[in-house]
Scaffold this motif. Structure first.
Motif, PDB file in Angstrom:
ATOM      1  N   ARG A 261      63.973  29.374  55.558  1.00 46.54           N
ATOM      2  CA  ARG A 261      64.365  30.809  55.441  1.00 46.54           C
ATOM      3  C   ARG A 261      66.124  30.667  54.513  1.00 46.54           C
ATOM      4  NH1 ARG A 261      61.722  32.412  59.620  1.00 46.54           N
ATOM      5  NH2 ARG A 261      59.983  33.985  59.150  1.00 46.54           N
ATOM      6  N   ASP A 283      60.539  27.341  60.507  1.00 49.91           N
ATOM      7  CA  ASP A 283      61.699  27.869  60.562  1.00 49.91           C
ATOM      8  C   ASP A 283      62.581  26.627  61.569  1.00 49.91           C
ATOM      9  OD1 ASP A 283      64.140  28.903  61.338  1.00 49.91           O
ATOM     10  OD2 ASP A 283      63.211  30.897  60.845  1.00 49.91           O
ATOM     11  N   SER A 289      68.499  34.798  60.283  1.00 45.17           N
ATOM     12  CA  SER A 289      68.808  35.550  58.935  1.00 45.17           C
ATOM     13  C   SER A 289      68.397  36.910  58.993  1.00 45.17           C
ATOM     14  CB  SER A 289      67.651  34.809  57.966  1.00 45.17           C
ATOM     15  OG  SER A 289      66.485  35.234  57.973  1.00 45.17           O
ATOM     16  N   ASP A 290      68.529  37.760  57.984  1.00 47.76           N
ATOM     17  CA  ASP A 290      68.459  39.088  57.699  1.00 47.76           C
ATOM     18  C   ASP A 290      66.889  39.488  58.212  1.00 47.76           C
ATOM     19  OD1 ASP A 290      70.986  39.759  57.150  1.00 47.76           O
ATOM     20  OD2 ASP A 290      70.433  39.904  54.999  1.00 47.76           O
ATOM     21  N   GLU A 291      65.961  38.415  57.836  1.00 45.70           N
ATOM     22  CA  GLU A 291      64.599  38.681  58.209  1.00 45.70           C
ATOM     23  C   GLU A 291      64.118  38.326  59.665  1.00 45.70           C
ATOM     24  OE1 GLU A 291      61.929  36.331  55.293  1.00 45.70           O
ATOM     25  OE2 GLU A 291      64.037  36.066  54.609  1.00 45.70           O
ATOM     26  N   THR A 292      64.876  37.714  60.391  1.00 38.90           N
ATOM     27  CA  THR A 292      64.627  37.240  61.725  1.00 38.90           C
ATOM     28  C   THR A 292      65.589  37.745  62.747  1.00 38.90           C
ATOM     29  OG1 THR A 292      65.933  35.295  61.525  1.00 38.90           O
ATOM     30  CG2 THR A 292      63.506  35.252  60.929  1.00 38.90           C
ATOM     31  N   THR A 293      66.334  38.916  62.308  1.00 37.12           N
ATOM     32  CA  THR A 293      67.217  39.672  63.536  1.00 37.12           C
ATOM     33  C   THR A 293      66.683  39.927  64.829  1.00 37.12           C
ATOM     34  OG1 THR A 293      67.315  41.728  62.033  1.00 37.12           O
ATOM     35  CG2 THR A 293      69.307  40.161  61.853  1.00 37.12           C
ATOM     36  N   ASP A 294      65.216  40.252  64.511  1.00 38.84           N
ATOM     37  CA  ASP A 294      64.381  40.880  65.763  1.00 38.84           C
ATOM     38  C   ASP A 294      63.720  39.561  66.281  1.00 38.84           C
ATOM     39  OD1 ASP A 294      65.229  43.569  65.206  1.00 38.84           O
ATOM     40  OD2 ASP A 294      63.524  43.804  63.955  1.00 38.84           O
ATOM     41  N   GLU A 295      63.979  38.347  66.082  1.00 33.81           N
ATOM     42  CA  GLU A 295      63.253  37.356  66.544  1.00 33.81           C
ATOM     43  C   GLU A 295      64.221  36.584  67.418  1.00 33.81           C
ATOM     44  OE1 GLU A 295      60.072  36.538  65.493  1.00 33.81           O
ATOM     45  OE2 GLU A 295      59.963  37.872  63.931  1.00 33.81           O
TER      46      GLU A 295
END
Ligand SMILES: [Zn+2]
Length: 317
Positions: A261, A283, A289-295
């Motif tokens: 990402r 990954d 990243s912005d796409e994975t802030t909840d991960e």
């Protein structure tokens, strides 16, 4: 490609941090009494937070969306390194952090590679032409592969090292740090077993990635990583390297070229297009990243396991 957060973004984060600290049940948490831990980048921050729990405050020097390999420090961050009680870092991965720790924080640094066995970087997969052009932002100081966190057993060793150091700094909380490190180690053991079981019986053991970040994962689970570029994600693979990778893909029946990402996927997509295979995300968990802030580390590792299982035609028992 490096994504630099705008100044307003940093100010916003700082403000949010202040607000958060101010909302604690104990207003004195902001007085400077709390143990201050700095972690150099996401996986180390994750471990430190899990072990610290409410007994220490942990900050990450690498902001979300920033490629960890390229970290440059602000003067303010160097100041925070000088005043932190513990700095968890990986020597050789981020030279700016190494320098700041050795010059400003001697004694407070915890170099996590001291708790681990460092594997050799896979030189066959490195792009030597570009390695020679290293501008100092790579991690040439580490004689080996820095991506230790992609083996869950290494994360458990890091957790223990963090717990030991926090116990020295704050002996009255030693039991709490140890019990949280033990709980994290158990979760990591579970993850390790899931990987072992689900990757045991696969049609292929070769996987192709954009940069050679998965050496520890491959080593642990008996897979073979083929990185298009070496351990530096910024180095573009040479045309000769792409021809080699294409040959591996065709010889091994590889179905998927993995990209990540935080790095431009153009090279992976172009190669996959040329050969007629698909692309998917694997990954390296160097940062969120912005796409994975909840991960988090566990959810990203499990997404990686799903992707590897699918791409390599593994038969779960
Ligand atoms: Zn990397």
């Amino acid at each position: 490609m490096k994504i630099t957060p705008p100044r307003a973004g940093l100010a916003g984060l700082a403000a949010a941090g202040l607000i958060f600290a101010g909302c604690g049940s104990d207003g004195d948490a902001t007085s400077g009494d709390a143990v201050q831990v700095l972690a150099a980048f996401y996986p180390l921050a994750f471990v430190a937070e899990q072990v610290a729990g409410p007994d220490a405050s942990v900050s990450n020097l690498t902001q979300p969306g920033v490629e960890a390999h390229d970290l440059e420090l602000t003067g303010q961050q160097v100041g925070r390194i000088a005043s932190a009680d513990l700095i968890v870092y990986l020597e050789g991965f981020q030279p700016a952090v190494d320098t700041a720790v050795s010059q400003n924080a001697d004694g407070a640094g915890l170099n996590v590679t001291e708790a681990l066995t460092v594997l050799d970087a896979d030189e066959e997969d490195a792009d030597d032409d570009h390695a020679d052009e290293d501008d100092g932002h790579g991690h040439g100081d580490l004689e080996g592969d820095p991506h230790v966190w992609l083996d869950p057993t290494n994360m458990a060793a890091i957790a223990q090292a963090v717990a030991d150091r926090l116990a020295e700094i704050s002996p009255e909380q030693a039991e709490a740090f140890q019990s949280r490190a033990d709980a994290l180690a158990q979760q990591l053991t579970d993850l390790d077993q899931e990987y072992s079981i689900r990757l045991a019986d696969c049609e292929r053991r070769v996987f192709v990635t954009s940069h050679a970040a998965f050496g520890y994962l491959a080593h642990r689970y008996d897979l073979e990583m083929v990185g298009m570029s070496g351990i530096d994600p910024e180095a573009e693979p040479s045309p000769a390297r792409l021809v080699e990778v294409q040959r591996v893909v065709q010889d091994e029946g590889v179905t998927t070229i993995f990209y990540e990402r935080l790095v431009n996927p153009a090279v992976a997509e172009a190669l996959a297009n040329d050969i007629g295979v698909q692309t998917a995300v694997l990954d390296p968990i160097e940062g969120l990243s912005d796409e994975t802030t909840d991960e988090d580390y566990f959810s990203l590792m499990r997404a990686n396991l799903d992707a590897l299982e699918e791409a390599n035609g593994c038969n779960s028992p």
